[in-house]
Structure formats: structure tokens, C-alpha cells
Design a protein around this motif. Structure first.
Motif, mmCIF file in Angstrom:
data_model
loop_
_atom_site.group_PDB
_atom_site.id
_atom_site.type_symbol
_atom_site.label_atom_id
_atom_site.label_comp_id
_atom_site.label_asym_id
_atom_site.label_seq_id
_atom_site.Cartn_x
_atom_site.Cartn_y
_atom_site.Cartn_z
ATOM 1 N N ALA A 271 0.847 -1.208 0.000
ATOM 2 C CA ALA A 271 0.000 0.000 0.000
ATOM 3 C C ALA A 271 0.881 1.257 0.000
ATOM 4 O O ALA A 271 0.611 2.203 -0.739
ATOM 5 N N LEU A 272 1.943 1.239 0.806
ATOM 6 C CA LEU A 272 2.808 2.423 0.887
ATOM 7 C C LEU A 272 3.564 2.676 -0.419
ATOM 8 O O LEU A 272 3.820 3.826 -0.776
ATOM 9 N N THR A 273 3.933 1.603 -1.107
ATOM 10 C CA THR A 273 4.738 1.769 -2.325
ATOM 11 C C THR A 273 3.872 1.885 -3.585
ATOM 12 O O THR A 273 4.377 1.789 -4.697
ATOM 13 N N SER A 274 2.560 2.079 -3.405
ATOM 14 C CA SER A 274 1.649 2.232 -4.553
ATOM 15 C C SER A 274 1.088 3.650 -4.603
ATOM 16 O O SER A 274 0.818 4.242 -3.550
ATOM 17 N N ASN A 275 0.891 4.160 -5.799
ATOM 18 C CA ASN A 275 0.197 5.445 -5.950
ATOM 19 C C ASN A 275 -1.285 5.246 -5.643
ATOM 20 O O ASN A 275 -1.887 4.276 -6.091
ATOM 21 N N ARG A 276 -1.861 6.154 -4.857
ATOM 22 C CA ARG A 276 -3.286 6.106 -4.537
ATOM 23 C C ARG A 276 -3.890 7.462 -4.862
ATOM 24 O O ARG A 276 -3.157 8.441 -5.009
ATOM 25 N N PRO A 277 -5.217 7.550 -4.953
ATOM 26 C CA PRO A 277 -5.818 8.847 -5.304
ATOM 27 C C PRO A 277 -5.398 9.946 -4.327
ATOM 28 O O PRO A 277 -5.344 11.112 -4.690
ATOM 29 N N TYR A 278 -5.120 9.592 -3.087
ATOM 30 C CA TYR A 278 -4.840 10.606 -2.057
ATOM 31 C C TYR A 278 -3.367 10.693 -1.677
ATOM 32 O O TYR A 278 -3.009 11.465 -0.795
ATOM 33 N N LYS A 279 -2.487 9.906 -2.312
ATOM 34 C CA LYS A 279 -1.057 10.028 -1.981
ATOM 35 C C LYS A 279 -0.169 9.424 -3.068
ATOM 36 O O LYS A 279 -0.595 8.526 -3.793
ATOM 37 N N ARG A 280 1.050 9.965 -3.125
ATOM 38 C CA ARG A 280 2.015 9.407 -4.073
ATOM 39 C C ARG A 280 2.735 8.229 -3.427
ATOM 40 O O ARG A 280 2.853 8.149 -2.201
ATOM 41 N N ALA A 281 3.233 7.320 -4.263
ATOM 42 C CA ALA A 281 3.914 6.135 -3.738
ATOM 43 C C ALA A 281 5.215 6.517 -3.035
ATOM 44 O O ALA A 281 5.941 7.399 -3.477
ATOM 45 N N SER A 282 5.500 5.829 -1.916
ATOM 46 C CA SER A 282 6.809 5.963 -1.268
ATOM 47 C C SER A 282 7.786 5.042 -1.986
ATOM 48 O O SER A 282 7.383 4.032 -2.566
ATOM 49 N N SER A 283 9.071 5.352 -1.889
ATOM 50 C CA SER A 283 10.070 4.432 -2.432
ATOM 51 C C SER A 283 10.143 3.224 -1.500
ATOM 52 O O SER A 283 9.750 3.319 -0.328
#
Ligand SMILES: [Fe+2]
Length: 406
Positions: A271-283
Motif C-alpha cells: 500500500a505504501l509503495t503504490s500510488n493512490r488517489p490521495y497520496k504518491r507512492a513511497s520508495s
């Protein structure tokens, strides 16, 4: 070169030269073909055919029956041709698995039965692609679009679970069940409204309450199917936390099964490393560093094994190596699949040594990270300063000698 292998060992990328058994029982109208899709694999596995002859020369790369990561030494994994073939396999496996899971979720939604034999083909092809080129497949799995997020996320978590289970050295049947658990962990989301699932912003308390129903809803759906208990358990408990602060049951520590503790890590990492409508993906490195800092959320020992399984560690972490040295993890830029370390301490002599750089990768098996180390256990009471020097490229043995001379 031709090789006869059991159908259970056939994977995507293999060229089938001939199929054993009577013609009438053969599931394909051609006997010679390249396996490029999971559907072909599923058809072969659910047929009466027990073995096939594979043409290794016409297979993609060195497609062989699945082996452990560390038996790949003979193949040059960095050649351009090999990487191009790995990319074809990784993209095909990811696309097939995602299409398959969408189909499975749609079938469950309409009350139809899940075909576990088909899912076994998905798990086998993911395992094969992991063995071929782990970092490439994990990289492909991180790419998602928002409208297909649930299926893509399910496949990515299934892939991370298989990879994690292999790192833990679990038996093959357990690896399969862990993969199944990952594929189904968010099944309950098919009963959550799309407006909530794709909401580009924070959920209201009421919406959050509805979202929190998905583990129980998914578990209920799987109870109606012939899905093994371990996979159902991942679905029900992947949002539990080891400090008891999770849901739906607020289980604590060992009350949460190994599979569910693994599922919690894989789910949040993807979830953290994926782009979501409300946030950009973390490395990957930023995601791992954040997760490692969240106390009480994950099983710390398992968290470390997970880092080993994806070869990503927080920058600045102190680690003990198999060779009896300590090292600090450095930034390795975009080449996140190869941990970059500075080795600086000899445990047997309990002394600092001149720093040297070490790159770890799946093909470098001469050295391994054993565990995260506690600086105070090695008398490194000034660890914060020492780490700063090492990360800045300063040789602390020179500085200490210099300081001693003054
Ligand atoms: Fe979930």
C-alpha cells in the motif's frame, strides 16, 4: 536440449516440445508451443496429462523447473538479453494474475465457486517469475492504476507473501497457502462501496467503520468456498497489530498467526509503495524505514526477514554479517534490489576496521545479512556520531588515530 518434467513443474516461459499420454486426453490442439499465459498452465494442470517434454533451447532464458534463488549462479542474470526475457515473463505473469484475480473476485461477487486449481497455476507462475528475477517482478507489481487497485494489490501481496515464505524456508505447500492468503486478503472489499474504496481523501469515522468490516466480510465469503483455513486466517487478521491495537479482534502478539503477521507486513508495504488517489507512492526504502519505526505495529523479527526477502533495509541501520563483521546500510539510489553496505567493524577482535563497501544481491551469496544489531552490545555507544561519519564516507579509524595523537 529436451527434458521430461512433471506437469506440476511446468511454468510460464517454457517451450513444450511434446505432451505425454493419449492424443484424446491432450488439452491443446497443438503439441508444440511456448507457454505464455497462466490460462495455458491452468489448462495443462487440470488435464489428465502427467508429464511433458520441454525444449530448454526454445524456452525463454533458462526456463527450468523451479529452483531456489541461490542456484542461479551459472546464468548471467545481468545480461541485456536475459533481462529483456525476464521483463517479458514478469509483465505476462503480472497481467495474467491480475486478470485472473479480477475474474475470481467477479465470480465470488455473483456467488460462483472459486477454482483452486486455477489459482495454483497463478501461484506457480508467480513463483517461477520470482525465481527468474525477483526484483524485476516486485518492481512490476508496484505499478498500479487506481481503478484496478484492489486486484493489482491482491496480486502484489500474494507475490510478496510467496517471496516472504520462501525467505523463511517454509515448505512448498505452506508457500502455496501463504500465496493464496495474499491473493484473497482483501476479498471483502468487493462488498465495500467504490465511493469509499476510491475516496481521494481521509475517510469520515462512519466510512472508516464500514471499511473496517472488510476482513470479516472477506472471511465470510471464503467460508462459503473451499479455501484452506490458513488463507482465510490471513483474510480475517491482516489488520491486527502485535500490540493489540488492530482489528477486527484486537489480537495481541502470538495470538496472531504467523501467516496473518506476514500478511500485515506485505499488505502495508505494498500500500505504501503504490500510488493512490490521495497520496504518491513511497520508495521501497522510505516505506521500509517508516514501517520499521512504527512500534507495536508489526512483528519486529518478521519485519527484518521481510526486509531480507526484498533486499531493502533502512538507510543507517546497523547489521551483523555472516562473515562476523558489522556494517551500516547506505543509500543505493534506484538500485534498491541490491543492498549497499559499509563494513566497518570486526566482531571477533571487537575493533573498528577501515571501511569498505559491499553490495549484496541475490547473486552475491558470499556474504549475507544475519540480523539487525544493537550498537550497545558491541560497545558502540557513540553510534549516532559513528554512523554519521560512515554515511559521509569518513574513515573513523583514521579520525580516532588522529584524535589519539593529539
Ligand atoms: Fe485489508
Amino acid at each position: 536440449m529436451l527434458k521430461r518434467i512433471p506437469v506440476s513443474d511446468v511454468t510460464v516461459g517454457m517451450y513444450v516440445q511434446s505432451i505425454d499420454g493419449p492424443w484424446l486426453e491432450q488439452p491443446f490442439w497443438r503439441s508444440r508451443f511456448l507457454i505464455t499465459r497462466v490460462e495455458q498452465l491452468a489448462k495443462l494442470r487440470s488435464s489428465k496429462v502427467s508429464s511433458v517434454v520441454i525444449n530448454l533451447d526454445r524456452s525463454l532464458g533458462a526456463a527450468k523447473p523451479c529452483t531456489r534463488f541461490r542456484t542461479r549462479k551459472a546464468i548471467d542474470p545481468h545480461s541485456a538479453q536475459r533481462r529483456a526475457q525476464d521483463l517479458i515473463v514478469a509483465k505476462a505473469v503480472a497481467a495474467d494474475a491480475r486478470r485472473f484475480m479480477k475474474n475470481v473476485f467477479d465470480r465470488v461477487r455473483t456467488g460462483k465457486k472459486i477454482d483452486l486449481a486455477e489459482l495454483d497455476a497463478v501461484i506457480a507462475s508467480i513463483t517461477h517469475a520470482l525465481v527468474r528475477n525477483r526484483s524485476m517482478l516486485l518492481g512490476i507489481m508496484r505499478l498500479k492504476t487506481s481503478d484496478t487497485y484492489t486486484y493489482f494489490h491482491s496480486v502484489a501481496v500474494g507475490t510478496l507473501m510467496i517471496n516472504f515464505a520462501r525467505e523463511l524456508g517454509l515448505a512448498e505447500d505452506q508457500v502455496r497457502l501463504m500465496g493464496l492468503g495474499g491473493l484473497f486478503h482483501d476479498l471483502g472489499k468487493i462488498e465495500i462501496s467504490k465511493a469509499i474504496l476510491n475516496k481521494p481523501g481521509r475517510l469520515t469515522p462512519g466510512e472508516f467503520d464500514e471499511m473496517r468490516q472488510h476482513p470479516v466480510l472477506g472471511h465470510d465469503l471464503l467460508m462459503a468456498e473451499d479455501v484452506p483455513p490458513l488463507a482465510r486466517d490471513v483474510c480475517l487478521h491482516h489488520h491486527e497489530r502485535i500490540d493489540g491495537g488492530g482489528y477486527p479482534q484486537g489480537l495481541v502478539g502470538g495470538e496472531i498467526s504467523l501467516a496473518a503477521r506476514m500478511g500485515a507486513i506485505c499488505d502495508v508495504y505494498d500500500a505504501l509503495t503504490s500510488n493512490r488517489p490521495y497520496k504518491r507512492a513511497s520508495s521501497p526504502v522510505a516505506a521500509i524505514a517508516a514501517m520499521y519505526s512504527w512500534e507495536g505495529h508489526f512483528d519486529p523479527k518478521l519485519m527484518f526477514t521481510f526486509m531480507k526477502s526484498i533486499a531493502v533495509f533502512p538507510i543507517g541501520m546497523l547489521v551483523r554479517l555472516r562473515s562476523g563483521h558489522l556494517a551500516v546500510v547506505r543509500d543505493n539510489g534506484r538500485r534498491a534490489s541490491r543492498a549497499r553496505l559499509t563494513v566497518f567493524y570486526d566482531i571477533s577482535t571487537r575493533r573498528l576496521v577501515s571501511p569498505r563497501e559491499l553490495i549484496l544481491s541475490v547473486t552475491n551469496v558470499s556474504e549475507l545479512i544475519v540480523e539487525a544489531a544493537d550498537p550497545s552490545a558491541f560497545g558502540l555507544d557513540d553510534w549516532t556520531d559513528l554512523r554519521g561519519q560512515l554515511l559521509s564516507g569518513i574513515d573513523p579509524t583514521l579520525r580516532r588515530k588522529g584524535m589519539g595523537a593529539n
